[in-house]
Design an enzyme around this catalytic site. Structure first.
Site, short mmCIF file in Angstrom:
data_model
loop_
_atom_site.label_atom_id
_atom_site.label_comp_id
_atom_site.label_asym_id
_atom_site.label_seq_id
_atom_site.Cartn_x
_atom_site.Cartn_y
_atom_site.Cartn_z
N ASN A 8 0.75 -1.14 -0.02
CA ASN A 8 0.08 0.00 -0.05
C ASN A 8 0.91 1.04 0.00
O ASN A 8 1.55 1.48 1.09
CB ASN A 8 -0.86 -0.15 1.28
CG ASN A 8 -1.83 0.97 1.42
OD1 ASN A 8 -1.73 2.13 0.39
ND2 ASN A 8 -2.64 1.23 2.36
N ARG A 92 -2.52 -2.17 -3.30
CA ARG A 92 -3.66 -1.29 -3.41
C ARG A 92 -3.68 -0.10 -4.18
O ARG A 92 -2.56 0.65 -3.93
CB ARG A 92 -3.78 -0.58 -1.60
CG ARG A 92 -5.22 -0.13 -1.78
CD ARG A 92 -4.91 0.77 -0.63
NE ARG A 92 -5.93 1.68 -0.32
CZ ARG A 92 -5.99 2.76 0.30
NH1 ARG A 92 -4.97 3.39 0.94
NH2 ARG A 92 -7.14 3.66 0.22
N HIS A 182 -13.02 3.11 -0.57
CA HIS A 182 -13.09 2.07 0.59
C HIS A 182 -13.67 0.95 -0.28
O HIS A 182 -14.48 -0.11 0.45
CB HIS A 182 -14.10 2.57 1.37
CG HIS A 182 -13.25 3.41 2.71
ND1 HIS A 182 -14.07 4.36 3.08
CD2 HIS A 182 -12.22 3.71 3.21
CE1 HIS A 182 -13.11 5.16 4.14
NE2 HIS A 182 -12.11 4.50 3.95
N ARG A 243 -11.34 15.85 7.71
CA ARG A 243 -12.12 16.14 6.27
C ARG A 243 -13.53 16.62 6.69
O ARG A 243 -14.17 15.85 7.45
CB ARG A 243 -12.06 14.88 5.52
CG ARG A 243 -10.93 14.62 4.80
CD ARG A 243 -10.77 13.35 3.94
NE ARG A 243 -10.03 12.40 4.22
CZ ARG A 243 -9.82 10.93 3.97
NH1 ARG A 243 -10.87 10.53 3.16
NH2 ARG A 243 -8.99 10.27 4.40
N GLY A 333 -12.07 1.54 12.27
CA GLY A 333 -11.72 1.72 13.66
C GLY A 333 -12.85 2.37 14.68
O GLY A 333 -13.01 1.82 15.81
N GLU A 387 -8.69 -5.15 4.72
CA GLU A 387 -8.28 -4.75 3.10
C GLU A 387 -7.19 -5.70 2.69
O GLU A 387 -7.30 -6.02 1.48
CB GLU A 387 -8.16 -3.41 3.07
CG GLU A 387 -9.50 -2.72 3.33
CD GLU A 387 -9.37 -1.17 3.26
OE1 GLU A 387 -9.52 -0.37 2.35
OE2 GLU A 387 -9.30 -0.67 4.36
P1 ADP Z 1 -7.91 4.55 8.97
O1 ADP Z 1 -9.35 5.25 8.16
O2 ADP Z 1 -6.80 5.60 9.18
O3 ADP Z 1 -7.66 3.24 8.65
P2 ADP Z 1 -8.90 3.33 11.40
O4 ADP Z 1 -10.23 2.41 10.43
O5 ADP Z 1 -7.86 2.57 11.84
O6 ADP Z 1 -8.41 4.51 10.58
O7 ADP Z 1 -9.72 4.28 12.51
C1 ADP Z 1 -9.13 5.16 13.17
C2 ADP Z 1 -10.41 5.58 14.16
O8 ADP Z 1 -10.84 4.66 14.87
C3 ADP Z 1 -9.87 6.82 15.15
O9 ADP Z 1 -10.68 8.08 15.07
C4 ADP Z 1 -9.82 6.19 16.42
O10 ADP Z 1 -10.21 7.04 17.57
C5 ADP Z 1 -11.14 5.31 16.19
N1 ADP Z 1 -10.95 4.32 17.02
C6 ADP Z 1 -10.00 3.11 17.33
N2 ADP Z 1 -10.04 2.50 18.39
C7 ADP Z 1 -11.29 3.04 19.07
C8 ADP Z 1 -12.04 2.87 20.07
N3 ADP Z 1 -11.60 1.72 20.84
N4 ADP Z 1 -13.20 3.57 20.63
C9 ADP Z 1 -13.43 4.50 19.74
N5 ADP Z 1 -12.80 4.81 18.72
C10 ADP Z 1 -11.82 4.27 18.22
#
Ligand code: ADP
Length: 405
Positions: A8, A92, A182, A243, A333, A387
């Site tokens: 990636n 990717r 996505h 964003r 996340g 992914e």
């Molecule tokens: P990306 O789009 O960079 O792949 P991720 O899918 O890893 O990002 O998501 C990151 C987001 O997920 C961040 O805003 C983070 O705060 C949130 N996040 C991760 N773990 C938790 C949690 N336990 N509770 C709430 N939000 C979370």
């Protein structure tokens, strides 16, 4: 072992995972970053807990890829003797536009086409092309490579979903339209969900909520994307870490005039200074927003409310365009981990037949699990995304398909 390397690449980074597709386990993963501005490598072996980091010198993606080969094949973190043990490499790619509606083998022409789409995705596609050329140079001759596109899954959207209300000529001439992103994740999680529900995906209407740093929501009807919240770029849709999501286009020109911004400055403002960060003044991470809201910060609370409200609005809109929904899924996340967001989004949705088990929902983090009550008309699920795994699976599928030709 049937090893697939997933790459990636960004403008200054080259993230990788080496997967053994016999059991779909991760053999090694890491990142060669700070390309062009120094160089840093991280290399981890999940099975042993091995964790290596070092500063390097990466003037270009080629040196970064050479370092990746070095850490995989030499030293304490060695996992293979040579790159010839790798069956294939999967890349990717963010923007495939209307040229690529599915994954395909890498050829010189394909690399040029990906580079040719750089105008539509300047931050991503040119670095992808640089990484593809670097890999082709460094890998043993004949190593098959496959490109998997974030946009491909959304190529099934009908024109009424992907066209903006701008003059049609600009769609034809400049390819201005909704592409959606996505796609690899939405495809992966909607198929995982159909399997978990024991249903054929062709019979399901799903709203897939990928909520992370970047977030998008997709209407998946019969396994096909029919609409999605991200647009021409990953800026459209709901608010994200930094964003802004959808705003009235007139607000954009108004703010540009007020601040005296040029197009680049306005783009930075909307991509890097808005969303959770700009609204809350706290930060871009959902955990920080939740903690600040909990501590009584009003703007953080408002930011959470806006996020939840906007997700709800998409679920309602997508239920309307699909004439109902069978399931809503949460991934990414935030979607996988934040019970608070899931609870707030699913509250007061009895009109749609959505009812979650609030106690169960609180216990679910990052695992495949139904969180709706047995009587809920619409099933609500948490579905972890992966992914890299889907890119590796697609890579092998494209190679197998190609071998038949
Ligand atoms: P990306 O789009 O960079 O792949 P991720 O899918 O890893 O990002 O998501 C990151 C987001 O997920 C961040 O805003 C983070 O705060 C949130 N996040 C991760 N773990 C938790 C949690 N336990 N509770 C709430 N939000 C979370």
């Amino acid at each position: 072992m049937n090893l697939v390397l997933v790459v990636n690449a960004g403008s200054s980074s080259l993230k990788y995972q080496l997967l053994d597709m016999d059991d779909e386990s991760v053999i090694a993963k890491g990142n060669c970053d700070r390309i062009g501005i120094g160089g840093h490598v991280s290399h981890k072996i999940p099975a042993t807990g091995y964790d290596y980091e070092a500063d390097c010198d990466f003037p270009t993606h080629t040196e970064a890829f050479e370092k990746l080969v070095e850490v995989l094949t030499t030293g304490d973190g060695k996992v293979i003797d040579s790159m010839s043990e790798i069956s294939a490499v999967g890349h990717r790619i963010v923007q495939g536009a209307e040229i690529f509606d599915k994954a395909c083998m890498v050829t010189d022409e394909v690399i040029d086409q990906i580079d040719g789409l750089s105008e539509l995705a300047p931050v991503h596609n040119h670095p992808h092309a640089l990484a593809l050329r670097a890999c082709t140079k460094v890998l043993p001759k004949g190593t098959p490579q496959v490109v998997v596109f974030d946009t491909a899954f959304h190529q099934t959207m009908p024109p009424k979903a992907y066209l903006f209300g701008l003059p049609y000529e600009d769609y034809k001439e400049y390819h201005v339209r909704r592409y959606g992103f996505h796609g690899t994740s939405h495809r992966f999680v909607s198929h995982s969900l159909a399997d978990a529900m024991g249903k054929d995906i062709k019979d399901l209407k799903i709203v897939s909520c990928h909520l992370g740093n970047g977030s998008s929501i997709t209407a998946v009807n019969g396994g096909k994307s029919v609409d999605t919240s991200m647009g021409f770029t990953p800026l459209d849709g709901i608010i994200m870490g930094t964003r802004c999501g959808a705003v009235d286009p007139s607000a954009v020109t108004f703010v540009m005039a007020k601040h005296g911004f040029d197009a680049h400055q306005m783009s930075e403002y909307m991509n890097k200074k808005s969303g959770f960060l700009g609204l809350s003044g706290v930060g871009s991470d959902n955990r920080d927003i939740c903690a600040a809201a909990e501590a009584g910060n009003e703007r953080a609370k408002l930011t959470s409310d806006i996020l939840q409200y906007q997700i709800k609005r998409y679920i309602g809109a997508y239920a309307a365009i699909m004439n109902g929904i069978d399931a809503v899924l949460f991934t990414g996340g935030i979607g996988e981990n934040s019970w608070e967001v899931r609870e707030a989004v699913c509250a007061d949705m009895s009109y749609f037949g959505i009812e979650i088990d609030r106690e169960l929902n609180k216990t679910v983090k990052g695992k495949l699990m139904k969180i709706s009550t047995p009587s809920s008309k619409v099933e609500v699920w948490v579905v972890p995304t992966n992914e890299e795994l889907l890119i590796a699976r697609d890579t092998l599928a494209v190679i197998a398909e190609n071998a038949k030709k």
